[in-house]
Write a protein that holds these residues in place. Structure first.
Motif, PDB file in Angstrom:
ATOM      1  N   ASP A   1       0.833  -1.209   0.000  1.00  0.00           N
ATOM      2  CA  ASP A   1       0.000   0.000   0.000  1.00  0.00           C
ATOM      3  C   ASP A   1       0.864   1.255   0.000  1.00  0.00           C
ATOM      4  OD1 ASP A   1      -2.199  -1.613  -0.013  1.00  0.00           O
ATOM      5  OD2 ASP A   1      -2.763  -1.248   2.073  1.00  0.00           O
ATOM      6  N   ALA A   2       1.996   1.216   0.710  1.00  0.00           N
ATOM      7  CA  ALA A   2       2.914   2.358   0.699  1.00  0.00           C
ATOM      8  C   ALA A   2       3.448   2.598  -0.703  1.00  0.00           C
ATOM      9  CB  ALA A   2       4.073   2.118   1.677  1.00  0.00           C
ATOM     10  N   VAL A   3       3.817   1.517  -1.385  1.00  0.00           N
ATOM     11  CA  VAL A   3       4.271   1.633  -2.776  1.00  0.00           C
ATOM     12  C   VAL A   3       3.141   2.192  -3.649  1.00  0.00           C
ATOM     13  CG1 VAL A   3       5.006   0.330  -4.815  1.00  0.00           C
ATOM     14  CG2 VAL A   3       5.995  -0.184  -2.574  1.00  0.00           C
ATOM     15  N   GLY A   4       1.919   1.714  -3.397  1.00  0.00           N
ATOM     16  CA  GLY A   4       0.777   2.180  -4.167  1.00  0.00           C
ATOM     17  C   GLY A   4       0.503   3.660  -3.973  1.00  0.00           C
ATOM     18  N   ALA A   5       0.709   4.168  -2.758  1.00  0.00           N
ATOM     19  CA  ALA A   5       0.502   5.592  -2.493  1.00  0.00           C
ATOM     20  C   ALA A   5       1.490   6.436  -3.291  1.00  0.00           C
ATOM     21  CB  ALA A   5       0.644   5.878  -1.000  1.00  0.00           C
ATOM     22  N   ILE A   6       2.743   5.989  -3.359  1.00  0.00           N
ATOM     23  CA  ILE A   6       3.744   6.693  -4.160  1.00  0.00           C
ATOM     24  C   ILE A   6       3.381   6.617  -5.637  1.00  0.00           C
ATOM     25  CG2 ILE A   6       6.141   6.668  -4.911  1.00  0.00           C
ATOM     26  CD1 ILE A   6       5.840   7.833  -2.167  1.00  0.00           C
ATOM     27  N   ALA A   7       2.923   5.446  -6.072  1.00  0.00           N
ATOM     28  CA  ALA A   7       2.542   5.281  -7.484  1.00  0.00           C
ATOM     29  C   ALA A   7       1.400   6.228  -7.850  1.00  0.00           C
ATOM     30  CB  ALA A   7       2.144   3.832  -7.761  1.00  0.00           C
ATOM     31  N   ALA A   8       0.439   6.380  -6.941  1.00  0.00           N
ATOM     32  CA  ALA A   8      -0.681   7.299  -7.191  1.00  0.00           C
ATOM     33  C   ALA A   8      -0.169   8.714  -7.344  1.00  0.00           C
ATOM     34  CB  ALA A   8      -1.691   7.209  -6.055  1.00  0.00           C
ATOM     35  N   GLU A   9       0.759   9.093  -6.465  1.00  0.00           N
ATOM     36  CA  GLU A   9       1.326  10.441  -6.527  1.00  0.00           C
ATOM     37  C   GLU A   9       2.056  10.663  -7.841  1.00  0.00           C
ATOM     38  OE1 GLU A   9       4.321  13.345  -6.457  1.00  0.00           O
ATOM     39  OE2 GLU A   9       4.917  11.324  -5.915  1.00  0.00           O
ATOM     40  N   GLN A  10       2.780   9.659  -8.303  1.00  0.00           N
ATOM     41  CA  GLN A  10       3.587   9.813  -9.500  1.00  0.00           C
ATOM     42  C   GLN A  10       2.779   9.719 -10.785  1.00  0.00           C
ATOM     43  OE1 GLN A  10       6.533   6.740  -8.863  1.00  0.00           O
ATOM     44  NE2 GLN A  10       7.984   8.172  -7.957  1.00  0.00           N
ATOM     45  N   GLU A  11       1.749   8.879 -10.791  1.00  0.00           N
ATOM     46  CA  GLU A  11       1.025   8.603 -12.025  1.00  0.00           C
ATOM     47  C   GLU A  11      -0.253   9.432 -12.159  1.00  0.00           C
ATOM     48  OE1 GLU A  11       0.475   4.359 -12.204  1.00  0.00           O
ATOM     49  OE2 GLU A  11       2.597   3.983 -11.781  1.00  0.00           O
ATOM     50  N   MET A  12      -1.227   9.185 -11.284  1.00  0.00           N
ATOM     51  CA  MET A  12      -2.508   9.860 -11.441  1.00  0.00           C
ATOM     52  C   MET A  12      -2.364  11.371 -11.302  1.00  0.00           C
ATOM     53  SD  MET A  12      -6.184   9.059  -9.648  1.00  0.00           S
ATOM     54  CE  MET A  12      -5.726   9.526  -7.980  1.00  0.00           C
ATOM     55  N   HIS A  13      -1.599  11.812 -10.300  1.00  0.00           N
ATOM     56  CA  HIS A  13      -1.455  13.247 -10.117  1.00  0.00           C
ATOM     57  C   HIS A  13      -0.672  13.874 -11.262  1.00  0.00           C
ATOM     58  CE1 HIS A  13      -2.740  12.031  -6.122  1.00  0.00           C
ATOM     59  NE2 HIS A  13      -3.037  13.292  -5.882  1.00  0.00           N
ATOM     60  N   ALA A  14       0.305  13.155 -11.777  1.00  0.00           N
ATOM     61  CA  ALA A  14       1.045  13.670 -12.935  1.00  0.00           C
ATOM     62  C   ALA A  14       0.116  13.852 -14.130  1.00  0.00           C
ATOM     63  CB  ALA A  14       2.193  12.727 -13.290  1.00  0.00           C
ATOM     64  N   ASP A  15      -0.813  12.917 -14.307  1.00  0.00           N
ATOM     65  CA  ASP A  15      -1.791  13.049 -15.394  1.00  0.00           C
ATOM     66  C   ASP A  15      -2.661  14.283 -15.200  1.00  0.00           C
ATOM     67  OD1 ASP A  15      -0.843  10.761 -16.577  1.00  0.00           O
ATOM     68  OD2 ASP A  15      -2.455   9.467 -15.837  1.00  0.00           O
ATOM     69  N   PHE A  16      -3.102  14.507 -13.975  1.00  0.00           N
ATOM     70  CA  PHE A  16      -3.932  15.679 -13.707  1.00  0.00           C
ATOM     71  C   PHE A  16      -3.150  16.964 -13.966  1.00  0.00           C
ATOM     72  CE2 PHE A  16      -6.451  12.961 -10.512  1.00  0.00           C
ATOM     73  CZ  PHE A  16      -7.409  12.659 -11.467  1.00  0.00           C
ATOM     74  N   LEU A  17      -1.911  17.014 -13.493  1.00  0.00           N
ATOM     75  CA  LEU A  17      -1.105  18.212 -13.692  1.00  0.00           C
ATOM     76  C   LEU A  17      -0.823  18.445 -15.171  1.00  0.00           C
ATOM     77  CD1 LEU A  17       1.294  17.734 -10.672  1.00  0.00           C
ATOM     78  CD2 LEU A  17      -0.347  19.586 -10.947  1.00  0.00           C
ATOM     79  N   HIS A  18      -0.640  17.368 -15.898  1.00  0.00           N
ATOM     80  CA  HIS A  18      -0.437  17.493 -17.346  1.00  0.00           C
ATOM     81  C   HIS A  18      -1.653  18.156 -17.989  1.00  0.00           C
ATOM     82  CE1 HIS A  18       1.095  16.582 -21.341  1.00  0.00           C
ATOM     83  NE2 HIS A  18      -0.080  16.046 -21.647  1.00  0.00           N
TER      84      HIS A  18
END
Length: 220
Positions: free
Chosen positions: A74-91
């Motif tokens: 889950d800790a890895v998943g939280a980092i993945a969410a920060e890197q992937e989904m949020h990056a998509d939103f910022l894009h």
């Protein structure tokens, strides 16, 4: 009474206030200002980095190997969410994650993550679990409710789908089952501490959405 029943009873008024918040109403009807959503995404990126650390502490304190593995994942998943989904939103805003990461951690985010990490490091496994649980459970309940309505805005619909979908709901059920198993072994005093931490971080969840809605900044 199962521990999860006691916990949810303690925060039912908070959950009702969350569902009534104009930030979430704006997500579902598509009227949420982009500036408010951007504020949320940037601060959530900051939040998730420390939330991942809190989950890693839960993994270190977990009573069994299955729980160690689950919280580490889950800790890895939280980092993945920060890197992937949020990056998509910022894009979608024409920005990149590096620029957002350079923005300051704002008051509510700082207060929430400080409390979360202090509880995770300083308390028992059960107390740490109580502190991290609202970010699982409230998001699952909110996502489930919002998914019924979705949003005419594709960006907001994507956020809703991430938390209302079956995959995230299954993760939350696993954590709730563990919470009830742990609850059977707690003394009355420790159970009260778990409820206190769970209630406090649930309130921070409301404050987090409200901070984005209000466009919170450091006042000085």
């Amino acid at each position: 009474m199962k521990l999860t029943d006691e916990l949810w009873a303690a925060i039912e008024p908070v959950h009702a206030r969350i569902l009534d918040h104009p930030f979430l109403a704006g997500l579902t009807d598509g009227t949420l200002p982009r500036a408010a959503f951007r504020h949320f995404v940037v601060q959530d990126s900051h939040y998730l980095r420390d939330y991942a650390r809190a989950l890693a502490v839960c993994a270190a304190k977990a009573p069994g190997e299955d729980e160690v593995l689950a919280f580490a994942n889950d800790a890895v998943g939280a980092i993945a969410a920060e890197q992937e989904m949020h990056a998509d939103f910022l894009h979608a805003f024409g920005e990149d994650a590096a620029a957002a990461a350079a923005e300051p951690v704002l008051p509510t985010t700082r207060a929430y993550t400080s409390y979360l990490l202090a509880t995770a490091y300083g308390g028992s496994f059960a107390e740490a679990l109580g502190a991290v649980l609202p970010c699982y459970w409230i998001y699952a309940r909110v996502g489930e409710e919002l998914l019924r309505r979705s949003s005419p805005d594709p960006l907001y619909a994507k956020w809703i789908a991430a938390y209302g979908g079956d995959e995230f709901q299954a993760v939350v059920r696993r954590v709730l089952d563990l919470t009830d198993r742990i609850g059977e072994e707690l003394s009355a005093a420790e159970r009260r501490r778990v409820v206190e931490h769970f209630t406090t971080t649930s309130r921070y969840e409301w404050m987090f959405w409200d901070a984005a809605w209000q466009g919170e900044t450091w006042p000085v």
